[in-house]
Design a protein around this motif. Sequence first.
Motif, PDB file in Angstrom:
ATOM      1  N   MET A 229       3.321   3.187  -8.865  1.00  0.00           N
ATOM      2  CA  MET A 229       2.520   3.598  -7.534  1.00  0.00           C
ATOM      3  C   MET A 229       2.321   2.104  -6.547  1.00  0.00           C
ATOM      4  SD  MET A 229       1.451   6.424  -6.219  1.00  0.00           S
ATOM      5  CE  MET A 229       0.096   7.222  -5.860  1.00  0.00           C
ATOM      6  N   ILE A 230       1.298   2.075  -5.915  1.00  0.00           N
ATOM      7  CA  ILE A 230       1.253   0.953  -5.067  1.00  0.00           C
ATOM      8  C   ILE A 230       0.250  -0.064  -5.618  1.00  0.00           C
ATOM      9  CG2 ILE A 230      -0.100   0.345  -2.968  1.00  0.00           C
ATOM     10  CD1 ILE A 230       2.485   2.438  -2.727  1.00  0.00           C
TER      11      ILE A 230
ATOM     12  N   GLN B  97       3.354  -1.319   3.046  1.00  0.00           N
ATOM     13  CA  GLN B  97       4.357   0.046   3.813  1.00  0.00           C
ATOM     14  C   GLN B  97       5.532  -0.067   2.929  1.00  0.00           C
ATOM     15  OE1 GLN B  97       4.222  -1.953   7.722  1.00  0.00           O
ATOM     16  NE2 GLN B  97       6.539  -1.650   7.699  1.00  0.00           N
ATOM     17  N   GLU B  98       6.196  -0.968   2.382  1.00  0.00           N
ATOM     18  CA  GLU B  98       7.433  -0.840   2.055  1.00  0.00           C
ATOM     19  C   GLU B  98       7.140  -0.224   0.522  1.00  0.00           C
ATOM     20  OE1 GLU B  98       9.698  -4.638   1.609  1.00  0.00           O
ATOM     21  OE2 GLU B  98       9.112  -5.064   3.436  1.00  0.00           O
ATOM     22  N   GLN B  99       6.090  -0.489  -0.254  1.00  0.00           N
ATOM     23  CA  GLN B  99       5.754   0.169  -1.572  1.00  0.00           C
ATOM     24  C   GLN B  99       5.607   1.772  -1.084  1.00  0.00           C
ATOM     25  OE1 GLN B  99       2.846  -1.669  -4.269  1.00  0.00           O
ATOM     26  NE2 GLN B  99       3.019  -3.253  -2.836  1.00  0.00           N
ATOM     27  N   VAL B 100       4.911   1.858  -0.057  1.00  0.00           N
ATOM     28  CA  VAL B 100       4.859   3.355   0.273  1.00  0.00           C
ATOM     29  C   VAL B 100       6.040   4.084   0.730  1.00  0.00           C
ATOM     30  CG1 VAL B 100       3.698   5.090   2.160  1.00  0.00           C
ATOM     31  CG2 VAL B 100       2.411   3.113   1.081  1.00  0.00           C
ATOM     32  N   ALA B 101       6.971   3.240   1.114  1.00  0.00           N
ATOM     33  CA  ALA B 101       8.282   3.816   1.590  1.00  0.00           C
ATOM     34  C   ALA B 101       8.992   4.137   0.314  1.00  0.00           C
ATOM     35  CB  ALA B 101       8.909   2.857   2.660  1.00  0.00           C
TER      36      ALA B 101
ATOM     37  N   THR C 134      -3.874   9.369  -0.894  1.00  0.00           N
ATOM     38  CA  THR C 134      -3.040   9.355  -1.902  1.00  0.00           C
ATOM     39  C   THR C 134      -2.899   7.938  -2.416  1.00  0.00           C
ATOM     40  OG1 THR C 134      -1.987  11.253  -1.466  1.00  0.00           O
ATOM     41  CG2 THR C 134      -0.745  10.039  -2.945  1.00  0.00           C
ATOM     42  N   TYR C 135      -2.158   7.017  -1.323  1.00  0.00           N
ATOM     43  CA  TYR C 135      -2.010   5.801  -1.402  1.00  0.00           C
ATOM     44  C   TYR C 135      -3.100   4.614  -1.490  1.00  0.00           C
ATOM     45  CZ  TYR C 135       3.019   7.425  -1.475  1.00  0.00           C
ATOM     46  OH  TYR C 135       3.980   8.276  -1.558  1.00  0.00           O
TER      47      TYR C 135
ATOM     48  N   VAL D 299       0.639   3.915   6.249  1.00  0.00           N
ATOM     49  CA  VAL D 299       1.667   5.191   5.850  1.00  0.00           C
ATOM     50  C   VAL D 299       2.431   5.226   7.158  1.00  0.00           C
ATOM     51  CG1 VAL D 299       1.459   7.438   5.483  1.00  0.00           C
ATOM     52  CG2 VAL D 299      -0.427   5.774   4.448  1.00  0.00           C
ATOM     53  N   HIS D 300       1.904   5.337   8.455  1.00  0.00           N
ATOM     54  CA  HIS D 300       2.534   5.456   9.718  1.00  0.00           C
ATOM     55  C   HIS D 300       3.746   4.538   9.636  1.00  0.00           C
ATOM     56  CE1 HIS D 300       3.378   6.746  13.610  1.00  0.00           C
ATOM     57  NE2 HIS D 300       3.532   5.442  14.027  1.00  0.00           N
ATOM     58  N   ASN D 301       3.565   3.285   9.557  1.00  0.00           N
ATOM     59  CA  ASN D 301       4.792   2.259   9.505  1.00  0.00           C
ATOM     60  C   ASN D 301       5.762   2.858   8.272  1.00  0.00           C
ATOM     61  OD1 ASN D 301       3.654   0.934  11.541  1.00  0.00           O
ATOM     62  ND2 ASN D 301       2.578  -0.492  10.411  1.00  0.00           N
ATOM     63  N   ALA D 302       5.440   3.018   7.405  1.00  0.00           N
ATOM     64  CA  ALA D 302       6.128   3.515   6.044  1.00  0.00           C
ATOM     65  C   ALA D 302       7.250   4.685   6.453  1.00  0.00           C
ATOM     66  CB  ALA D 302       5.496   3.896   4.674  1.00  0.00           C
TER      67      ALA D 302
END
Length: 115
Positions: A1-2, A11-15, A42-43, A50-53
Amino acid sequence: MISRDNATPLQEQVAEDIRQRVRDGEYEVGAKLPPLRELRETYGVAEVTVHNAIRELQREGVLVSSAGRGTYVNALPASQGSGDDVDKLRRDLASLSSRVERLEKLVGGADSAGA
């Protein structure tokens, strides 16, 4: 997870997590992604993260957005996948299994209504 201890930007981890969920078939091709607020929770990150991911995944072709309708799984580009045909078959099987379950629920509901 993050992990905030990870040197990789959030953002890279979320992506990457979303990519992995697509690979695993958790997010099927054509499926609508949860809303930003839900993903933020969630994250445990800011909505802009999240938007950037999501924007990154849109540039890669993994996700597509439709104004007013949401964000959907498009496909995992071959360059992002393992290149292994077995992975593709697993995703296809997961997708088909989910569709069969939905159809069975529809048919079961129709049978109950007619009885």
